[in-house]
Design a protein around this motif. Sequence first.
Motif, PDB file in Angstrom:
ATOM      1  N   LYS A   1       0.911  -1.140   0.068  1.00 24.69           N
ATOM      2  CA  LYS A   1       0.235   0.065  -0.074  1.00 24.69           C
ATOM      3  C   LYS A   1       0.898   1.299  -0.030  1.00 24.69           C
ATOM      4  O   LYS A   1       0.229   2.298  -0.017  1.00 24.69           O
ATOM      5  CB  LYS A   1      -0.981   0.006   1.135  1.00 24.69           C
ATOM      6  CG  LYS A   1      -2.013  -0.919   1.232  1.00 24.69           C
ATOM      7  CD  LYS A   1      -3.004  -0.727  -0.112  1.00 24.69           C
ATOM      8  CE  LYS A   1      -4.158  -1.892   0.371  1.00 24.69           C
ATOM      9  NZ  LYS A   1      -5.409  -1.809  -0.677  1.00 24.69           N
ATOM     10  N   THR A   2       2.143   1.196  -0.025  1.00 25.11           N
ATOM     11  CA  THR A   2       2.902   2.283  -0.048  1.00 25.11           C
ATOM     12  C   THR A   2       4.406   2.082  -0.977  1.00 25.11           C
ATOM     13  O   THR A   2       4.339   0.638  -1.439  1.00 25.11           O
ATOM     14  CB  THR A   2       3.506   2.645   1.200  1.00 25.11           C
ATOM     15  OG1 THR A   2       4.463   1.562   1.820  1.00 25.11           O
ATOM     16  CG2 THR A   2       2.370   3.106   2.229  1.00 25.11           C
ATOM     17  N   ARG A   3       4.907   2.859  -1.506  1.00 23.13           N
ATOM     18  CA  ARG A   3       5.937   2.826  -2.551  1.00 23.13           C
ATOM     19  C   ARG A   3       7.384   2.625  -1.831  1.00 23.13           C
ATOM     20  O   ARG A   3       8.618   2.531  -2.349  1.00 23.13           O
ATOM     21  CB  ARG A   3       5.899   3.953  -3.600  1.00 23.13           C
ATOM     22  CG  ARG A   3       4.670   3.793  -4.403  1.00 23.13           C
ATOM     23  CD  ARG A   3       4.936   4.500  -5.729  1.00 23.13           C
ATOM     24  NE  ARG A   3       3.707   4.432  -6.412  1.00 23.13           N
ATOM     25  CZ  ARG A   3       3.765   4.680  -7.832  1.00 23.13           C
ATOM     26  NH1 ARG A   3       4.831   4.975  -8.379  1.00 23.13           N
ATOM     27  NH2 ARG A   3       2.728   4.453  -8.579  1.00 23.13           N
ATOM     28  N   THR A   4       7.371   3.018  -0.517  1.00 21.84           N
ATOM     29  CA  THR A   4       8.638   2.765   0.161  1.00 21.84           C
ATOM     30  C   THR A   4       8.198   2.094   1.688  1.00 21.84           C
ATOM     31  O   THR A   4       7.278   1.996   2.060  1.00 21.84           O
ATOM     32  CB  THR A   4       9.212   4.259   0.620  1.00 21.84           C
ATOM     33  OG1 THR A   4       8.149   5.087   1.512  1.00 21.84           O
ATOM     34  CG2 THR A   4       9.552   5.136  -0.522  1.00 21.84           C
ATOM     35  N   GLY A   5       9.218   1.589   2.243  1.00 29.26           N
ATOM     36  CA  GLY A   5       8.953   0.734   3.656  1.00 29.26           C
ATOM     37  C   GLY A   5      10.267   0.886   4.277  1.00 29.26           C
ATOM     38  O   GLY A   5      11.231   1.746   3.982  1.00 29.26           O
ATOM     39  N   THR A   6      10.414   0.242   5.370  1.00 27.60           N
ATOM     40  CA  THR A   6      11.687   0.067   6.107  1.00 27.60           C
ATOM     41  C   THR A   6      12.861  -0.358   5.552  1.00 27.60           C
ATOM     42  O   THR A   6      12.851  -1.293   4.619  1.00 27.60           O
ATOM     43  CB  THR A   6      11.578  -0.828   7.337  1.00 27.60           C
ATOM     44  OG1 THR A   6      10.435  -0.258   8.263  1.00 27.60           O
ATOM     45  CG2 THR A   6      12.758  -0.743   8.326  1.00 27.60           C
ATOM     46  N   PHE A   7      13.944   0.467   5.390  1.00 27.32           N
ATOM     47  CA  PHE A   7      15.082  -0.065   4.554  1.00 27.32           C
ATOM     48  C   PHE A   7      16.309   0.538   5.487  1.00 27.32           C
ATOM     49  O   PHE A   7      16.633   1.644   5.486  1.00 27.32           O
ATOM     50  CB  PHE A   7      15.153   0.607   3.335  1.00 27.32           C
ATOM     51  CG  PHE A   7      16.279  -0.023   2.450  1.00 27.32           C
ATOM     52  CD1 PHE A   7      16.046  -1.565   1.823  1.00 27.32           C
ATOM     53  CD2 PHE A   7      17.388   0.587   1.947  1.00 27.32           C
ATOM     54  CE1 PHE A   7      17.026  -1.895   1.216  1.00 27.32           C
ATOM     55  CE2 PHE A   7      18.536  -0.021   1.191  1.00 27.32           C
ATOM     56  CZ  PHE A   7      18.069  -1.391   0.708  1.00 27.32           C
ATOM     57  N   ASN A   8      16.917  -0.412   6.389  1.00 23.91           N
ATOM     58  CA  ASN A   8      17.701   0.161   7.347  1.00 23.91           C
ATOM     59  C   ASN A   8      19.197   0.091   6.677  1.00 23.91           C
ATOM     60  O   ASN A   8      20.228  -0.702   7.328  1.00 23.91           O
ATOM     61  CB  ASN A   8      17.997  -0.992   8.662  1.00 23.91           C
ATOM     62  CG  ASN A   8      16.465  -0.793   9.415  1.00 23.91           C
ATOM     63  OD1 ASN A   8      15.922   0.381   9.477  1.00 23.91           O
ATOM     64  ND2 ASN A   8      15.774  -2.018   9.766  1.00 23.91           N
ATOM     65  N   ASN A   9      19.562   0.748   5.952  1.00 23.62           N
ATOM     66  CA  ASN A   9      20.960   0.869   4.923  1.00 23.62           C
ATOM     67  C   ASN A   9      21.867   1.590   5.797  1.00 23.62           C
ATOM     68  O   ASN A   9      23.017   1.403   5.559  1.00 23.62           O
ATOM     69  CB  ASN A   9      20.686   0.999   3.471  1.00 23.62           C
ATOM     70  CG  ASN A   9      20.256   2.405   3.261  1.00 23.62           C
ATOM     71  OD1 ASN A   9      19.303   3.189   4.297  1.00 23.62           O
ATOM     72  ND2 ASN A   9      20.702   3.140   2.427  1.00 23.62           N
ATOM     73  N   ASP A  10      21.497   2.401   6.433  1.00 25.75           N
ATOM     74  CA  ASP A  10      22.428   3.338   7.131  1.00 25.75           C
ATOM     75  C   ASP A  10      23.483   4.149   6.317  1.00 25.75           C
ATOM     76  O   ASP A  10      24.560   4.406   6.645  1.00 25.75           O
ATOM     77  CB  ASP A  10      23.228   2.673   8.251  1.00 25.75           C
ATOM     78  CG  ASP A  10      22.360   2.165   9.520  1.00 25.75           C
ATOM     79  OD1 ASP A  10      21.544   2.902   9.829  1.00 25.75           O
ATOM     80  OD2 ASP A  10      22.704   0.907   9.938  1.00 25.75           O
ATOM     81  N   GLY A  11      22.783   4.404   5.139  1.00 20.97           N
ATOM     82  CA  GLY A  11      23.662   5.137   4.193  1.00 20.97           C
ATOM     83  C   GLY A  11      24.618   4.297   3.329  1.00 20.97           C
ATOM     84  O   GLY A  11      25.173   4.870   2.525  1.00 20.97           O
ATOM     85  N   ALA A  12      24.742   2.838   3.480  1.00 18.66           N
ATOM     86  CA  ALA A  12      25.381   2.121   2.665  1.00 18.66           C
ATOM     87  C   ALA A  12      24.458   1.542   1.450  1.00 18.66           C
ATOM     88  O   ALA A  12      23.249   1.816   1.400  1.00 18.66           O
ATOM     89  CB  ALA A  12      25.764   0.932   3.521  1.00 18.66           C
ATOM     90  N   MET A  13      25.080   1.328   0.389  1.00 18.56           N
ATOM     91  CA  MET A  13      24.376   0.843  -0.768  1.00 18.56           C
ATOM     92  C   MET A  13      24.376  -0.621  -0.921  1.00 18.56           C
ATOM     93  O   MET A  13      25.383  -1.465  -0.695  1.00 18.56           O
ATOM     94  CB  MET A  13      25.199   1.402  -2.195  1.00 18.56           C
ATOM     95  CG  MET A  13      24.420   0.852  -3.479  1.00 18.56           C
ATOM     96  SD  MET A  13      25.557   1.720  -4.731  1.00 18.56           S
ATOM     97  CE  MET A  13      27.059   1.129  -4.642  1.00 18.56           C
ATOM     98  N   PHE A  14      23.289  -1.097  -0.976  1.00 16.76           N
ATOM     99  CA  PHE A  14      23.056  -2.676  -1.038  1.00 16.76           C
ATOM    100  C   PHE A  14      22.566  -2.767  -2.474  1.00 16.76           C
ATOM    101  O   PHE A  14      21.514  -2.331  -3.031  1.00 16.76           O
ATOM    102  CB  PHE A  14      22.056  -3.022   0.150  1.00 16.76           C
ATOM    103  CG  PHE A  14      22.380  -3.022   1.389  1.00 16.76           C
ATOM    104  CD1 PHE A  14      23.180  -4.061   1.944  1.00 16.76           C
ATOM    105  CD2 PHE A  14      22.452  -1.821   2.253  1.00 16.76           C
ATOM    106  CE1 PHE A  14      23.565  -4.209   3.063  1.00 16.76           C
ATOM    107  CE2 PHE A  14      22.794  -1.645   3.521  1.00 16.76           C
ATOM    108  CZ  PHE A  14      23.433  -3.342   3.941  1.00 16.76           C
TER     109      PHE A  14
END
Length: 240
Positions: free
Chosen positions: A143-156
């Motif tokens: 229902k949204t286009r973003t969610g939790t993403f705990n990358n702490d500024g790193a690229m995954f």
Amino acid sequence: MAEVKLYNQDCINAMKEIEESSVDLILTDPPYNLGNFMKNRDTNLKKMRENFFGSAGWDDMEFGDWEKAMDDFFKASAKVMKKGGSMIVFMAIIKVETIIRLAEKHGFYYKTTGIWHKTNPMPRNMNLHFVNSTEAWIYFTYKTRTGTFNNDGAMFHDFVETSVTGNGERKYGKHPTQKPESLMQHFVDLLSNPEECVLDPFMGSGTTGVAAKRLDRNFIGVELDETYFNMASKRIKEAK
């Protein structure tokens, strides 16, 4: 401590018992429905592994029946998923388009398709063609286009590389499609937060539950097969 609740039943029925809008992450590895496809190919897979997934009885449905089952799965998932929650579904690459279509029908937003690369795959048919060393995973939010993403500024990257499941993780028993703990921990860590709820409706050997418990997430697991359910239950209980 993380709360763990396990169901030894069909996932559609089990999800009827789960509170609506209560799940933050669904991380699961449903049947790819490749059993009949693999049996009809020129492969020595059965000779190399006694517990070949195509002989397990849960991976050889007719395509229409499998598609209906997956449609029911996404419908049930939508009921229990929180708005903004995330989902990772492992799937054979040739089934990805079908999975995306079914998921979008029930409110899931398609983010990307990624690859899990096995650094030490079984070398079957290595003298005939390319060795199969990858599986796909599909990332959705609800229902949204973003969610939790705990990358702490790193690229995954959408490319995750690990070895296959080691013998140390199989001491509770063997499952033909068991995923390594490091792989599932990668997604639990990135896509959920401590004390949130992780659900695996196709729990299998319980790897998602082990990852969730170790990372202080609450876990709900569902597995229809009694043997695998008992294996997963013991494994999750003893996970530290």
